[in-house]
Each structure stands twice: as structure tokens, then as C-alpha cells.
Design a protein around this motif. Sequence first.
Motif, short mmCIF file in Angstrom:
data_model
loop_
_atom_site.label_atom_id
_atom_site.label_comp_id
_atom_site.label_asym_id
_atom_site.label_seq_id
_atom_site.Cartn_x
_atom_site.Cartn_y
_atom_site.Cartn_z
N GLY A 49 0.82 -1.20 0.00
CA GLY A 49 0.00 0.00 0.00
C GLY A 49 0.86 1.24 0.00
O GLY A 49 2.08 1.18 0.13
N THR A 50 0.21 2.35 -0.14
CA THR A 50 0.92 3.62 -0.19
C THR A 50 1.44 4.00 1.19
O THR A 50 0.98 3.48 2.22
N SER A 51 2.35 4.90 1.19
CA SER A 51 2.99 5.37 2.42
C SER A 51 1.98 5.97 3.39
O SER A 51 1.08 6.71 2.99
N GLY A 52 2.12 5.61 4.66
CA GLY A 52 1.33 6.25 5.70
C GLY A 52 -0.03 5.65 5.99
O GLY A 52 -0.79 6.20 6.78
N ILE A 53 -0.37 4.51 5.38
CA ILE A 53 -1.70 3.97 5.62
C ILE A 53 -1.75 2.96 6.76
O ILE A 53 -2.81 2.42 7.06
N GLY A 54 -0.60 2.67 7.37
CA GLY A 54 -0.59 1.82 8.55
C GLY A 54 -0.08 0.40 8.35
O GLY A 54 -0.36 -0.48 9.15
N GLU A 60 3.18 -4.69 13.14
CA GLU A 60 3.59 -4.69 14.55
C GLU A 60 2.53 -5.32 15.43
O GLU A 60 2.84 -6.10 16.34
N GLU A 61 1.27 -4.98 15.18
CA GLU A 61 0.17 -5.54 15.97
C GLU A 61 0.07 -7.06 15.75
O GLU A 61 -0.13 -7.82 16.69
N PHE A 62 0.21 -7.48 14.49
CA PHE A 62 0.17 -8.91 14.21
C PHE A 62 1.34 -9.62 14.88
O PHE A 62 1.17 -10.68 15.48
N ALA A 63 2.53 -9.05 14.78
CA ALA A 63 3.72 -9.65 15.39
C ALA A 63 3.54 -9.79 16.90
O ALA A 63 3.89 -10.82 17.49
N ARG A 64 3.00 -8.76 17.53
CA ARG A 64 2.77 -8.80 18.98
C ARG A 64 1.84 -9.96 19.31
O ARG A 64 2.09 -10.76 20.21
N SER A 65 0.77 -10.09 18.55
CA SER A 65 -0.20 -11.16 18.77
C SER A 65 0.44 -12.54 18.56
O SER A 65 0.23 -13.46 19.34
N ALA A 66 1.22 -12.68 17.51
CA ALA A 66 1.87 -13.96 17.21
C ALA A 66 2.91 -14.32 18.27
O ALA A 66 3.03 -15.48 18.67
N LYS A 67 3.67 -13.32 18.73
CA LYS A 67 4.66 -13.58 19.78
C LYS A 67 3.98 -14.02 21.07
O LYS A 67 4.49 -14.89 21.77
N GLU A 68 2.83 -13.43 21.37
CA GLU A 68 2.08 -13.83 22.57
C GLU A 68 1.63 -15.29 22.49
O GLU A 68 1.48 -15.94 23.51
#
Length: 186
Positions: A49-54, A60-68
Motif C-alpha cells: 500500500g501507499t505510504s502512511g496507511i498503517g 507490529e500488531e500482528f507480530a505482537r499477537s503472534a509472539k504472545e
Amino acid sequence: LQDIDLAEATSVGLQFGSSLHGREAEMQALKESYQRSISTGCEVAMICGTSGIGKSKLSEEFARSAKESGSILISGRCDKLQSQPLKPISSAFNKYCAWLSVNDRSTAEKIAAALKEYLGEDLASLVSAMPNLAKILGDDFVFTENENDTAMDSQKRLRYLFCVFTGVISSCHDTPLIFFLDDCQW
């Protein structure tokens, strides 16, 4: 000030504080990809996606969830000022080796034995790209770099060695591994 249509703005994702909003469908797609990877052994998910859309925030949110849930995250970041094409990968693997040498000696020993068996003297090229690998290989590893390679030969060898390294670490862990590269457009 401009009027902003809130319904339209949330469809592309808004961030309020540290939580992710407006990306439930994308997060669900990542979680489904993750579940498939556990059953099939491998899965690739690209967030574009284009720059700045998250994209980074979603990752990061997915990684946090997967690490948990017990997964191991290996991550690197591309930089437009970096001239070495494989540097983000070697940097990510180097950080992983540093983490592994401190946090999971049992797996580190399995990886060291497998790498020595599969790669032998070619390990020197891998250690050159990932110095923290030496912490896993142990004191008996002798580092001698091949000085006869051309730059092209070195790049080809390093790509091959990364593939072998990925296969070895994947087979030596009991938990899923997630490899994440950010800003690949550079």
C-alpha cells in the motif's frame, strides 16, 4: 480545516493511541495466513500500500499477537540509503542469532550442528554476513573467509546460504517462525 468523512477515513485505517483501528479484515487475513502456515509449514503474506496507511502498524500488531502465542519473530528493515541488497536479511538473521545465543541454548546447539554438517567451510561466508552466528557455532569454529570470490559470486553464495540457514532454523524450532521485512520498496 478540511471536513473529513469519518466513515471513509476508517475504511483506510485510523490510529488512535497504541491500538489499531479500521484494519480488522487485514488483521484477520494475516491471522488466517499464520494458521495456514502452521498446518502447511510455510506461507508468505505481503502487506502492500501507499505510504502512511498503517502497514507497519498492522505488522507490529500482528507480530505482537503472534509472539504472545509463542512464535518467534525475525525482523529487518530496508533503508533507501543502504547499498548492500541483502543487508536487511543479514541484519535480521544477525539479531536472531544474538537472541538465540542468550535465550535458547538447546536450539542454538541443534542449529550449530546442522549448519556445520550442511555447510562446512561455507559457514565462514555466513558468519561474515551475520557475526552473531559465531556465538551459536561455538569456540571450535574456525573463521576463514574466501577471498577469491567476485562480488557476484559472493551475492549468489549468500543467497544460497540464507536459504539453507532458513531451512535449518525452521526445522530446529518447535514453534512457528515469522520473518518480517519492513519498507521493502527501498
